[in-house]
Motif scaffolding. Sequence first.
Motif, PDB file in Angstrom:
ATOM      1  N   LYS A   1      46.529  34.522  43.021  1.00 42.37           N
ATOM      2  CA  LYS A   1      45.948  35.859  43.081  1.00 42.37           C
ATOM      3  C   LYS A   1      46.189  36.567  41.563  1.00 42.37           C
ATOM      4  CE  LYS A   1      46.945  39.826  46.017  1.00 42.37           C
ATOM      5  NZ  LYS A   1      46.644  40.820  45.096  1.00 42.37           N
ATOM      6  N   ASP A   2      45.091  37.256  41.573  1.00 42.83           N
ATOM      7  CA  ASP A   2      44.715  38.124  40.337  1.00 42.83           C
ATOM      8  C   ASP A   2      45.895  39.289  40.366  1.00 42.83           C
ATOM      9  OD1 ASP A   2      42.654  36.746  39.205  1.00 42.83           O
ATOM     10  OD2 ASP A   2      41.057  38.473  39.993  1.00 42.83           O
ATOM     11  N   ARG A   3      46.495  39.636  39.401  1.00 38.85           N
ATOM     12  CA  ARG A   3      47.500  40.922  39.220  1.00 38.85           C
ATOM     13  C   ARG A   3      46.673  41.943  38.592  1.00 38.85           C
ATOM     14  NH1 ARG A   3      49.393  39.054  33.201  1.00 38.85           N
ATOM     15  NH2 ARG A   3      48.957  41.135  32.587  1.00 38.85           N
ATOM     16  N   GLN A   4      47.123  43.096  38.717  1.00 37.62           N
ATOM     17  CA  GLN A   4      46.186  44.331  38.451  1.00 37.62           C
ATOM     18  C   GLN A   4      45.984  44.375  36.999  1.00 37.62           C
ATOM     19  OE1 GLN A   4      48.277  48.070  39.215  1.00 37.62           O
ATOM     20  NE2 GLN A   4      46.334  49.334  38.652  1.00 37.62           N
ATOM     21  N   SER A   5      44.906  44.356  36.606  1.00 36.02           N
ATOM     22  CA  SER A   5      44.365  44.446  34.962  1.00 36.02           C
ATOM     23  C   SER A   5      44.044  45.901  34.641  1.00 36.02           C
ATOM     24  CB  SER A   5      43.361  43.408  34.753  1.00 36.02           C
ATOM     25  OG  SER A   5      42.337  43.842  35.636  1.00 36.02           O
ATOM     26  N   VAL A   6      43.516  46.782  35.507  1.00 37.43           N
ATOM     27  CA  VAL A   6      43.264  48.122  34.962  1.00 37.43           C
ATOM     28  C   VAL A   6      43.491  49.106  36.239  1.00 37.43           C
ATOM     29  CG1 VAL A   6      41.078  47.353  33.752  1.00 37.43           C
ATOM     30  CG2 VAL A   6      41.152  47.953  36.445  1.00 37.43           C
ATOM     31  N   THR A   7      43.897  50.314  35.879  1.00 40.11           N
ATOM     32  CA  THR A   7      44.200  51.425  36.620  1.00 40.11           C
ATOM     33  C   THR A   7      42.991  52.022  37.372  1.00 40.11           C
ATOM     34  OG1 THR A   7      44.201  53.127  35.010  1.00 40.11           O
ATOM     35  CG2 THR A   7      46.241  51.766  35.377  1.00 40.11           C
ATOM     36  N   ARG A   8      43.107  53.019  38.312  1.00 41.60           N
ATOM     37  CA  ARG A   8      41.897  53.531  39.044  1.00 41.60           C
ATOM     38  C   ARG A   8      40.857  54.146  37.970  1.00 41.60           C
ATOM     39  NH1 ARG A   8      42.313  53.968  44.474  1.00 41.60           N
ATOM     40  NH2 ARG A   8      44.121  53.610  45.617  1.00 41.60           N
ATOM     41  N   ASP A   9      41.606  54.671  36.906  1.00 38.27           N
ATOM     42  CA  ASP A   9      40.750  55.418  35.716  1.00 38.27           C
ATOM     43  C   ASP A   9      40.320  54.365  34.858  1.00 38.27           C
ATOM     44  OD1 ASP A   9      43.183  55.257  34.590  1.00 38.27           O
ATOM     45  OD2 ASP A   9      43.342  57.305  34.063  1.00 38.27           O
ATOM     46  N   TRP A  10      40.322  53.089  34.909  1.00 35.22           N
ATOM     47  CA  TRP A  10      39.998  52.159  34.125  1.00 35.22           C
ATOM     48  C   TRP A  10      40.581  52.018  32.755  1.00 35.22           C
ATOM     49  CZ3 TRP A  10      37.290  47.969  35.780  1.00 35.22           C
ATOM     50  CH2 TRP A  10      36.702  48.397  37.013  1.00 35.22           C
TER      51      TRP A  10
ATOM     52  N   ALA B   1      43.680  50.038  30.675  1.00 31.97           N
ATOM     53  CA  ALA B   1      44.452  48.651  30.807  1.00 31.97           C
ATOM     54  C   ALA B   1      45.899  48.759  31.555  1.00 31.97           C
ATOM     55  CB  ALA B   1      44.799  48.177  29.557  1.00 31.97           C
ATOM     56  N   ALA B   2      46.192  48.137  32.857  1.00 32.35           N
ATOM     57  CA  ALA B   2      47.454  48.280  33.610  1.00 32.35           C
ATOM     58  C   ALA B   2      48.703  47.657  32.664  1.00 32.35           C
ATOM     59  CB  ALA B   2      47.166  47.656  34.868  1.00 32.35           C
ATOM     60  N   ASP B   3      48.516  46.900  31.962  1.00 32.74           N
ATOM     61  CA  ASP B   3      49.762  46.280  31.491  1.00 32.74           C
ATOM     62  C   ASP B   3      49.999  46.568  29.961  1.00 32.74           C
ATOM     63  OD1 ASP B   3      47.627  44.814  30.727  1.00 32.74           O
ATOM     64  OD2 ASP B   3      48.419  42.802  31.073  1.00 32.74           O
ATOM     65  N   GLN B   4      49.081  47.509  29.353  1.00 28.56           N
ATOM     66  CA  GLN B   4      49.663  47.798  28.010  1.00 28.56           C
ATOM     67  C   GLN B   4      49.866  49.123  27.741  1.00 28.56           C
ATOM     68  OE1 GLN B   4      46.676  46.236  24.533  1.00 28.56           O
ATOM     69  NE2 GLN B   4      45.456  47.940  25.390  1.00 28.56           N
ATOM     70  N   SER B   5      50.945  49.360  26.783  1.00 30.31           N
ATOM     71  CA  SER B   5      51.610  50.478  26.444  1.00 30.31           C
ATOM     72  C   SER B   5      51.028  50.645  24.977  1.00 30.31           C
ATOM     73  CB  SER B   5      52.952  50.589  26.594  1.00 30.31           C
ATOM     74  OG  SER B   5      53.562  49.355  25.973  1.00 30.31           O
ATOM     75  N   LEU B   6      50.777  51.786  24.619  1.00 23.21           N
ATOM     76  CA  LEU B   6      50.146  51.905  23.198  1.00 23.21           C
ATOM     77  C   LEU B   6      51.374  51.936  22.015  1.00 23.21           C
ATOM     78  CD1 LEU B   6      47.687  54.876  23.747  1.00 23.21           C
ATOM     79  CD2 LEU B   6      47.272  52.530  23.612  1.00 23.21           C
ATOM     80  N   ILE B   7      51.050  51.395  21.180  1.00 28.40           N
ATOM     81  CA  ILE B   7      51.848  51.455  19.920  1.00 28.40           C
ATOM     82  C   ILE B   7      52.009  52.681  19.689  1.00 28.40           C
ATOM     83  CG2 ILE B   7      51.814  50.973  17.444  1.00 28.40           C
ATOM     84  CD1 ILE B   7      50.409  48.169  17.962  1.00 28.40           C
ATOM     85  N   ASP B   8      53.358  53.015  19.069  1.00 28.49           N
ATOM     86  CA  ASP B   8      53.846  54.322  18.973  1.00 28.49           C
ATOM     87  C   ASP B   8      52.801  55.030  17.916  1.00 28.49           C
ATOM     88  OD1 ASP B   8      55.743  56.628  18.758  1.00 28.49           O
ATOM     89  OD2 ASP B   8      56.318  55.911  16.905  1.00 28.49           O
ATOM     90  N   GLY B   9      52.236  56.086  18.159  1.00 27.23           N
ATOM     91  CA  GLY B   9      51.076  56.791  17.067  1.00 27.23           C
ATOM     92  C   GLY B   9      49.894  56.373  17.342  1.00 27.23           C
ATOM     93  N   VAL B  10      49.546  55.182  17.989  1.00 27.76           N
ATOM     94  CA  VAL B  10      48.251  55.144  18.494  1.00 27.76           C
ATOM     95  C   VAL B  10      47.781  56.177  19.438  1.00 27.76           C
ATOM     96  CG1 VAL B  10      46.532  53.127  19.411  1.00 27.76           C
ATOM     97  CG2 VAL B  10      48.458  52.463  17.622  1.00 27.76           C
ATOM     98  N   ARG B  11      46.377  56.528  19.466  1.00 26.89           N
ATOM     99  CA  ARG B  11      45.744  57.495  20.249  1.00 26.89           C
ATOM    100  C   ARG B  11      44.410  56.928  20.662  1.00 26.89           C
ATOM    101  NH1 ARG B  11      50.321  58.370  20.490  1.00 26.89           N
ATOM    102  NH2 ARG B  11      51.366  59.973  19.854  1.00 26.89           N
TER     103      ARG B  11
END
Length: 193
Positions: free
Chosen positions: A17-26, A28-38
């Motif tokens: 089964k696929d796991r969630q890859s994106v949120t409702r607002d598209w 990335a569901a599993d990616q937190s941003l590197i500190d300072g990246v915007r």
Amino acid sequence: MNQKSSAHNWALRGMVKDRQSVTRDWQAADQSLIDGVRIVEVKNVITSRGYLTEIYRTDWNLTPGQVAQVFQTTLEPGAISAWHAHAKTIDRLFVSSGLILIVLYDGRQGSPTYGQLNQFRFGSVRPALATVPAGIWHGVQNVASTPSMLLNLVSECYSYEDPDHYRLPVSSEEIPFKFQCGATGALERERQF
């Protein structure tokens, strides 16, 4: 037959089964941003003549400092420009045409996101401005079948006499990411973007 067993009567051995890859607002569901990246994703505005895309606005409040220089790089299909970092310059990357994979790596010891990778695919269809702080290693690859264009809105003018530009080879073992060579097999190791 109960409802549970009939719900999967089509199942084949080995299916996953696929796991969630994106949120409702598209995002990335599993990616937190590197500190300072915007990241600021923008919407193309349809006009009677085509479309308009905002590239940068000071009221986005992305980073301190100014935009001191803007330059554009054209990457041929499959071309890679990696790895780069700056001691003091902030890069603001915007794909103005085509589709480019942007990869960021936090090699800053003491950073709360030390060792973290971020990957983004931005381009004409999904425009966004990626702000890359000083000290973040970054590389890009054109993943389109046509040339792609990348704008960089930097915080410091390029110094011809003393460049704030540091490099590692694209195949460096220091960064846990390997770009995939496309049909062209292009690897740009020493080209500035």
